[in-house]
Design a protein around this motif. Structure first.
Motif, PDB file in Angstrom:
ATOM      1  N   PHE A 680       0.710  -1.155  -0.046  1.00 52.31           N
ATOM      2  CA  PHE A 680       0.097   0.028   0.028  1.00 52.31           C
ATOM      3  C   PHE A 680       0.827   1.101   0.021  1.00 52.31           C
ATOM      4  O   PHE A 680       1.650   1.328   0.996  1.00 52.31           O
ATOM      5  CB  PHE A 680      -0.915   0.043   1.279  1.00 52.31           C
ATOM      6  CG  PHE A 680      -1.911  -0.944   1.083  1.00 52.31           C
ATOM      7  CD1 PHE A 680      -2.184  -1.994   0.609  1.00 52.31           C
ATOM      8  CD2 PHE A 680      -3.462  -0.271   1.664  1.00 52.31           C
ATOM      9  CE1 PHE A 680      -3.398  -2.638   0.644  1.00 52.31           C
ATOM     10  CE2 PHE A 680      -4.472  -0.778   1.321  1.00 52.31           C
ATOM     11  CZ  PHE A 680      -4.664  -2.289   0.865  1.00 52.31           C
ATOM     12  N   GLY A 703      -3.136   0.288  -3.726  1.00 58.53           N
ATOM     13  CA  GLY A 703      -3.873   0.316  -2.438  1.00 58.53           C
ATOM     14  C   GLY A 703      -4.867   1.216  -1.937  1.00 58.53           C
ATOM     15  O   GLY A 703      -5.749   1.251  -1.093  1.00 58.53           O
ATOM     16  N   LEU A 713      -5.301  -6.153  -5.318  1.00 53.98           N
ATOM     17  CA  LEU A 713      -4.198  -5.286  -5.262  1.00 53.98           C
ATOM     18  C   LEU A 713      -3.301  -5.368  -6.434  1.00 53.98           C
ATOM     19  O   LEU A 713      -2.436  -4.550  -6.484  1.00 53.98           O
ATOM     20  CB  LEU A 713      -3.537  -5.842  -3.917  1.00 53.98           C
ATOM     21  CG  LEU A 713      -4.323  -5.675  -2.730  1.00 53.98           C
ATOM     22  CD1 LEU A 713      -3.388  -6.408  -1.463  1.00 53.98           C
ATOM     23  CD2 LEU A 713      -4.404  -4.190  -2.355  1.00 53.98           C
TER      24      LEU A 713
END
Length: 765
Positions: A680, A703, A713
């Motif tokens: 992320f 993310g 993702l």
């Protein structure tokens, strides 16, 4: 999602010689009789997986069993008189009043109309029609006339009951993949016409009384489409011309294949996540539905264009409800975990806990909410993960709905690196945010720290700049966030919903999209579709000016449209490298029969409405949306979780399969080492050189997705006509490491480990 509604009980109890009313609606009074209160509602059993689902024995962790019991107990404890999820109990109550009371014509009308509304909410549209028609007959037999204002309201509810009856008997039961796709074509015409015929009759009467009623005019045209008589039979003064629905750009049809692929789950408003949950290289689908007793579902991708329901063996049995789902890897083990959000829009009746579901890496999940320190009850549907302090572990921001008389602080949970979290919103300045409907992380000033955007209803939105630790020498003393929304120019809405950061113009700076959501917008949306002026809150697209400020470019890019947006997400439909937008529409009312809308990004300069070109205009209510290459074709499909808020407002999920084109792509799945494992906040810069020798850059961030949608993702990046990628550059959030790779083959899927300096092709399936 759904819009708040006043849930009221016309009659609480009636005693001889008088009445005591709980209604918040003026003028609803009873005069005599003795009522019978219904017994407490039975706790609904957990719904079973779909027919044909995996028949393996149920796996369920003890912690999941405790959560299931808590959810059942929470539902049992809500007040049946006002809980929007218990209209069936109120139906029994009003039916008992009618059966046991001798009522005046006015009182009988009051009770019977409220009974009809509760029947409609519960899904008994035919019963609602019967009660409303009986009201009209009773007035006719009495030789009296209803007051004009009552006539209009009565007609409006009767029209809605007929419309919903037609939907239930036709498109909800239809085997055609085009059922309910706007504009309705021949294969979507209703075979059982009594609902649409009744709606045409009642809507025409409403328009005769009020020709300026744009909502009724819109619904009348829809009803004529249902009968197959549009546009030929629509009275000229009420006709909405077909030209208004023409697409603004070409796009091939995306066939709707949820039924044939095993994903046509019937449910209420809910969320969706598309992710490889079992590590086999294929993308699976997890779906939630907000009804308190609605079972979550997990569908395994079989790799042959079909999906199998594996809920029973996944450990999810008993995990009910969930208006939204959010993806994470909170414990850095490489297995995607899930956060379930509950209670949104229900106020005091929405005191449900969220759930953190740990992926055990063997196809099962355990509810670890209590152990993690996340056991909080309150109405929410929005949360977002980010490593806000750069320690390599994902933290979570949860936005709660706080209103007068029902206060809730929003919560920021810091990851303790041991499977637990510590709440720290108040000390970070993120606690008292109002009625929050969307939260999204994004590094708007490119300083390496994720900032936070908060979408609020009945107030101004917030942009919190991440200013780092209060004491640089001791990060443990807390973090500092500063609200800069006003000076940044991103606080212009007073009612908004889904939001996200994305780089719509590929200039390397994240922009902000935030959907508009007006509480009384159904009529305005109908007016907009007819080219008439509107007052509805419109979406906003804020372009990043690279200096800490944003410019509102909504009108410039042609997104200044009245759209009653709930679920929403973005992706690349045609692999041209520019991010497109899909907006799910509707609210909690049955009159919110509006097409979901797809907008194609044209070179970062404008957004073109391609709803009817690609056949994305589903008329049912759209919620969780995901763009994902479910078929491993190299093109992103679009999955949409469908259904409304009312217990009777269910519909099947939709899957729009991408037919593809000649453009190319790469897919990147990143794995952090010093940075959080799910990557992320990792920034991706893909450079491609065209036939003209010019190089362009395509930017993505891992993310930081939609506040009401669940893309995987892995980063699917279209590169247009380029037959080779000039370079891929990934900047990692915690370490600051830059992995730069030159000359990358297209139409491949790759993995990248932080600091490895090379891509590894993923050849699975």
């Amino acid at each position: 999602m759904v819009r708040a509604r006043t849930w009221s009980l016309v009659v609480a109890h009636i005693v001889l010689g008088g009445a005591s009313a709980l209604s918040q609606d003026p003028g609803m009074k009873m005069t005599h009789g003795a009522g019978v209160m219904p017994s407490s509602p039975a706790i609904g059993s957990v719904s079973s997986p779909a027919p044909g689902a995996d028949s393996e024995p149920i796996y369920q962790a003890e912690s999941t069993k405790r959560m299931a019991e808590r959810l059942r107990a929470d539902f049992a404890a809500t007040d049946w008189k006002v809980d929007p999820n218990k209209p069936d109990v109120r139906v029994r109550y009003y039916s008992q009043v009618l059966a046991t009371q001798k009522l005046s014509l006015h009182d009988d009308t009051t009770v019977r109309e409220q009974l009809a509304r509760e029947m409609l909410y519960a899904g008994d549209s035919e019963g609602a029609v019967r009660q409303l028609e009986e009201v009209r007959r009773r007035w006719q037999r009495a030789g009296a006339s209803m007051p004009p204002s009552d006539v209009k309201e009565h007609g409006r509810w009767l029209a809605l009951a007929y419309l919903r009856l037609g939907e239930q008997e036709n498109c909800a039961m239809s085997s055609t993949s085009r059922a309910c796709l706007f504009p309705l074509r021949s294969d979507a015409v209703h075979q059982n016409t009594r609902g649409a015929e009744g709606a045409v009759r009642e809507l025409s009467l409403l328009l005769e009384r009020d020709p300026a009623d744009t909502e009724s005019r819109w619904l009348l045209n829809v009803a004529y489409m249902q009968l197959g008589h549009y546009p030929s039979s629509v009275p000229a003064q009420w006709l909405i011309p077909e030209s208004l629905f023409a697409p603004e750009a070409k796009l091939p049809e995306f066939p709707q294949l949820a039924a044939s692929e095993g994903l046509d789950v019937t449910g209420h408003a809910g969320g969706v996540l598309v992710e490889d949950f079992d590590g086999d290289g294929l993308l699976d689908v997890m779906i939630s539905s907000s009804g308190p007793n609605d079972q979550m579902r997990l569908f395994h991708n079989n790799g042959d264009g079909t999906f199998r329901d594996v809920t029973r063996r996944s450990g999810l049995m008993g995990e009910t409800g969930g208006l939204n789902l959010v993806l994470t890897d909170y414990n850095n083990d490489g297995h995607p975990d899930v956060l379930v959000l509950r209670g949104g829009w229900w106020g005091r009746q929405g005191a449900y806990p969220m759930s953190l579901l740990r992926n055990n890496g063997n196809g099962t999940f355990d509810d670890v909410t209590e152990r993690a320190g996340l056991l909080v009850e309150g109405p929410t549907q929005t949360a977002a993960w980010a490593d806000y302090d750069g320690d390599g572990w994902l933290d979570i921001m949860v936005g709660y709905e706080s209103s007068e008389g029902d206060r809730h602080r929003s919560l920021l949970f810091h990851n303790n690196h041991d499977g637990t979290f510590t709440e720290c919103a108040q000390q970070s300045g993120l606690g008292d945010l109002g009625f929050v409907k969307g939260v999204a992380w994004g590094d708007y000033n490119n300083d390496g720290r994720p900032d936070l955007y908060v979408s609020v209803m009945n107030g101004h939105n917030h942009l919190f700049r991440n200013d780092g630790p209060r004491d640089p020498g001791d990060p443990g003393k807390g973090w500092r966030f500063t609200d800069v929304a006003h000076e940044a120019g991103v606080d212009k809405q007073s009612n908004s919903f889904a939001t996200w950061f994305f780089d719509f113009d590929n200039d390397g700076w994240p922009d902000i999209f935030v959907a508009g959501y007006s509480l009384n917008a159904s009529g305005d949306v109908g007016a907009f579709e007819m080219g008439k002026p509107v007052k509805a809150e419109k979406p906003r697209l804020y372009s990043n000016m690279h200096d800490g400020t944003f410019q509102d470019v909504t009108a410039d890019v042609h997104l200044d449209r009245a759209i009653l947006t709930m679920g929403a997400n973005f992706g690349d439909l045609d692999n041209d490298g520019w991010l497109d937008i899909y907006l799910g529409t509707g609210d909690s009312t049955y009159q919110a029969l509006l097409p979901n809308r797809m907008f194609r990004n044209s070179l970062g300069r404008s957004f073109q409405d391609v709803t009817t070109a690609g056949d994305f205009g589903h008329l049912q209510k759209g919620h969780g949306i995901a763009f994902a290459d479910l078929h491993r074709s190299g093109f992103e499909d679009v999955f949409e979780e469908m259904g409304g808020a009312q217990p009777g407002d269910t519909f099947q999920s939709a899957l729009y399969k991408n037919p593809g084109n000649g453009n190319h792509w790469i897919t990147l799945r990143l794995s952090g080492v010093r940075s959080n494992r799910a990557a992320f906040g990792a920034r991706i810069d893909v450079a491609v050189t065209g036939s003209d020798g010019k190089t362009r850059h395509i930017f993505r961030t891992v993310g930081f997705g939609s506040s009401f949608g669940g893309n995987p993702l892995e980063q699917h990046i279209g590169v247009g006509k380029a037959t080779r990628v000039t370079s891929v550059r990934v900047t990692w959030p915690t370490s600051g490491i830059v992995d730069a790779i030159r000359s990358v083959a297209v139409d491949r899927r790759y993995t990248l480990r932080e600091g490895a300096g090379r891509l590894v092709e993923d050849t699975r399936r």
